[in-house]
Write a protein that holds these residues in place. Sequence first.
Motif, mmCIF file in Angstrom:
data_model
loop_
_atom_site.group_PDB
_atom_site.id
_atom_site.type_symbol
_atom_site.label_atom_id
_atom_site.label_comp_id
_atom_site.label_asym_id
_atom_site.label_seq_id
_atom_site.Cartn_x
_atom_site.Cartn_y
_atom_site.Cartn_z
ATOM 1 N N PHE A 1 0.803 -1.220 0.000
ATOM 2 C CA PHE A 1 0.000 0.000 0.000
ATOM 3 C C PHE A 1 0.838 1.272 0.000
ATOM 4 C CE2 PHE A 1 -4.107 -1.903 1.989
ATOM 5 C CZ PHE A 1 -4.351 -2.547 0.785
ATOM 6 N N ARG A 2 2.154 1.163 0.201
ATOM 7 C CA ARG A 2 2.990 2.366 0.149
ATOM 8 C C ARG A 2 4.075 2.283 -0.930
ATOM 9 N NH1 ARG A 2 7.609 2.285 3.887
ATOM 10 N NH2 ARG A 2 7.934 0.161 4.658
ATOM 11 N N GLY A 3 3.950 1.308 -1.821
ATOM 12 C CA GLY A 3 4.843 1.241 -2.960
ATOM 13 C C GLY A 3 6.184 0.602 -2.698
ATOM 14 N N MET A 4 6.345 -0.106 -1.571
ATOM 15 C CA MET A 4 7.620 -0.724 -1.221
ATOM 16 C C MET A 4 7.697 -2.200 -1.600
ATOM 17 S SD MET A 4 9.538 1.612 0.037
ATOM 18 C CE MET A 4 10.831 0.685 0.869
ATOM 19 N N ARG A 5 6.575 -2.764 -2.049
ATOM 20 C CA ARG A 5 6.560 -4.181 -2.439
ATOM 21 C C ARG A 5 5.708 -4.321 -3.694
ATOM 22 N NH1 ARG A 5 7.842 -8.717 0.358
ATOM 23 N NH2 ARG A 5 8.029 -7.463 2.264
ATOM 24 N N PRO A 6 6.231 -4.931 -4.771
ATOM 25 C CA PRO A 6 5.450 -5.036 -6.005
ATOM 26 C C PRO A 6 4.318 -6.054 -5.886
ATOM 27 C CG PRO A 6 7.516 -6.226 -6.219
ATOM 28 C CD PRO A 6 7.581 -5.517 -4.898
ATOM 29 N N THR A 7 3.254 -5.804 -6.607
ATOM 30 C CA THR A 7 2.167 -6.772 -6.698
ATOM 31 C C THR A 7 2.425 -7.700 -7.878
ATOM 32 O OG1 THR A 7 0.866 -5.312 -8.120
ATOM 33 C CG2 THR A 7 0.518 -5.123 -5.748
ATOM 34 N N THR A 8 1.950 -8.936 -7.766
ATOM 35 C CA THR A 8 2.066 -9.881 -8.878
ATOM 36 C C THR A 8 0.813 -9.864 -9.746
ATOM 37 O OG1 THR A 8 1.302 -11.661 -7.415
ATOM 38 C CG2 THR A 8 3.683 -11.365 -7.659
ATOM 39 N N SER A 9 -0.300 -9.395 -9.177
ATOM 40 C CA SER A 9 -1.529 -9.211 -9.950
ATOM 41 C C SER A 9 -2.477 -8.349 -9.128
ATOM 42 C CB SER A 9 -2.184 -10.554 -10.295
ATOM 43 O OG SER A 9 -2.611 -11.221 -9.115
ATOM 44 N N GLY A 10 -3.548 -7.887 -9.777
ATOM 45 C CA GLY A 10 -4.522 -7.044 -9.099
ATOM 46 C C GLY A 10 -4.348 -5.575 -9.438
ATOM 47 N N ARG A 11 -5.179 -4.746 -8.799
ATOM 48 C CA ARG A 11 -5.178 -3.307 -9.098
ATOM 49 C C ARG A 11 -5.443 -2.518 -7.823
ATOM 50 N NH1 ARG A 11 -9.029 0.674 -11.602
ATOM 51 N NH2 ARG A 11 -7.767 2.072 -12.885
ATOM 52 N N ILE A 12 -4.724 -1.389 -7.676
ATOM 53 C CA ILE A 12 -4.899 -0.491 -6.541
ATOM 54 C C ILE A 12 -5.087 0.923 -7.076
ATOM 55 C CG2 ILE A 12 -3.912 0.408 -4.390
ATOM 56 C CD1 ILE A 12 -2.064 -2.037 -4.342
ATOM 57 N N THR A 13 -6.162 1.605 -6.636
ATOM 58 C CA THR A 13 -6.350 3.005 -6.990
ATOM 59 C C THR A 13 -6.446 3.816 -5.715
ATOM 60 O OG1 THR A 13 -8.768 2.767 -7.107
ATOM 61 C CG2 THR A 13 -7.534 2.480 -9.153
ATOM 62 N N LEU A 14 -5.776 4.960 -5.710
ATOM 63 C CA LEU A 14 -5.777 5.877 -4.570
ATOM 64 C C LEU A 14 -6.245 7.235 -5.063
ATOM 65 C CD1 LEU A 14 -5.098 6.604 -1.634
ATOM 66 C CD2 LEU A 14 -2.730 6.992 -2.355
ATOM 67 N N CYS A 15 -7.392 7.679 -4.558
ATOM 68 C CA CYS A 15 -7.980 8.961 -4.973
ATOM 69 C C CYS A 15 -8.180 9.009 -6.483
ATOM 70 C CB CYS A 15 -7.116 10.128 -4.519
ATOM 71 S SG CYS A 15 -6.911 10.230 -2.738
ATOM 72 N N GLY A 16 -8.588 7.880 -7.054
ATOM 73 C CA GLY A 16 -8.860 7.828 -8.486
ATOM 74 C C GLY A 16 -7.645 7.588 -9.352
ATOM 75 N N ASN A 17 -6.436 7.566 -8.770
ATOM 76 C CA ASN A 17 -5.205 7.348 -9.532
ATOM 77 C C ASN A 17 -4.775 5.888 -9.414
ATOM 78 O OD1 ASN A 17 -4.792 10.164 -10.247
ATOM 79 N ND2 ASN A 17 -4.283 10.470 -8.090
ATOM 80 N N ASP A 18 -4.437 5.280 -10.538
ATOM 81 C CA ASP A 18 -3.931 3.912 -10.535
ATOM 82 C C ASP A 18 -2.500 3.924 -9.992
ATOM 83 O OD1 ASP A 18 -3.123 1.344 -10.961
ATOM 84 O OD2 ASP A 18 -3.743 1.244 -13.049
ATOM 85 N N VAL A 19 -2.310 3.331 -8.812
ATOM 86 C CA VAL A 19 -0.991 3.320 -8.174
ATOM 87 C C VAL A 19 -0.483 1.891 -7.991
ATOM 88 C CG1 VAL A 19 -1.277 5.534 -7.000
ATOM 89 C CG2 VAL A 19 -2.123 3.456 -5.903
ATOM 90 N N THR A 20 -1.008 0.963 -8.780
ATOM 91 C CA THR A 20 -0.666 -0.447 -8.620
ATOM 92 C C THR A 20 0.845 -0.668 -8.637
ATOM 93 O OG1 THR A 20 -2.725 -0.983 -9.776
ATOM 94 C CG2 THR A 20 -1.145 -2.773 -9.450
#
Length: 348
Positions: free
Chosen positions: A214-233
Motif C-alpha cells: 500500500f505504500r509502494g515498497m513491495r510489487p504486486t504480482t496481480s490485481g489493481r490499486i487506486t488511490l484517490c482515483g489514480n492507478d498506483v498499482t
Amino acid sequence: MVKRFPGIVANDHVDFTLRRGEVHALIGENGAGKTRLMNMLAGVQRPEEGEIFVHDKAIQIRSHRDADPWGIAMVHQELMLAEALTVAENVALGLRNLKWQIRCSSIERSIEEQSRVLGFDIDPRAYVWHLSIGQRQRVERLRALMRGVRILWLDEPAALLSPDEKVLDVHEVHACGDKGFEALRHISCKVFAGEILGVAGVSGNGQRELADVFRGMRPTTSGRITLCGNDVTHATPARYLRAGLAYIPENRRTQEAVTSLSLAENLAQKTYRHPPIAKRWGLWRKEMRSFARRLVDTFHVQAVSLQQPAGHLFSGNLQRLILARELSHPISLLLAAQPTRGLDFAAS
C-alpha cells in the motif's frame, strides 16, 4: 486517430464525434489507450494518422498552445499545478492575454465568484501544497473553466473526492513475501472518505507485506490499486506520497524516523520543499524551528529541545513525533501499522 509505440498500437483508427452539450465517458482497462487518445486531442502527443475537425474545420493540434484558441483543455490524472504558488497564481498561469502587471486581487475575486457558482470550497490565497488531492483537482478544473474552454477532457475524474467517494480501491491483489512465496492472495477492499478500516490477524499473516504494497515498497504480482482515483498499482513510494498517502510504520526507529537528525529536521521531512520553510537556495531554519515548535506543542512530544536527535526519544514520544509529521500536511489516506504501540492510554 492512430497512435503507435514500439511493438504496440495504442490507438487503432479511433473515430469519435462530440456535439455541443454532450458528456461522454470513455471506459476501458489499463493500457487500453484512453489517456493516449485524450493526449492527442489536447495536443500533448501527436498522432501518426488521423484528422481533427472542430466546427467542421480541419485543425492541427501540435501542442496545448494550438488547442487553447479552440477552447480545448485537459485535466490530467497527474495534476499540473505549481505547488509553491497560490491558487490564484496557478489560475493566472493559464489565463490568456495577461498584461505585464498581474492584478491578483481581481483574479482572486473571479475565483471566489466561480467557486460559488460551481459549489467549490476554494481559497484563492491558499498555497497549493496546503490543499488536499481533491481540492487540487478542483483548482485544475476551475483553471480550465476560467479560460473559457468549450471542450474539456478529464483523465480519471473520480479523483475529485466527495464524502461518499472512494479513497482507496483494492481489487484482487496478490503479492509475494521476502522469500518469494505468495504472502497475499485475493486481497480486495474499499475505503471511502471518512471511514476507518481495521485489518486484524495473527502476526505473520501478511500484515507487513500488505502495508508494504500500500505504500509502494513491495510489487504486486496481480490485481489493481487506486488511490484517490489514480492507478498506483505499480507506483513508487514518491508517487504514493504525491497522491496523498501518509504512513505510520510498525518499526518507527528503522523505517520512518531518521534517528541521527534533530526533531526539527525530522518534522520537516514532508514539508521542507515548500514555503515557508523552503527558500531559493536552501532552508529557512527559523521557519523550520517555528513549524516544529507548533507540532511538538500540539502533539505533546516531550523533548529537551528541538535540536535533540530523534533517536534520543523514548518509543511513545517517537511515535508522537512521526504522527505529528504525517498529519502536518494535507493527506487523503493514513496507513497505520500498529499505530498505538508504545503510546500511553491518553495518547491512544
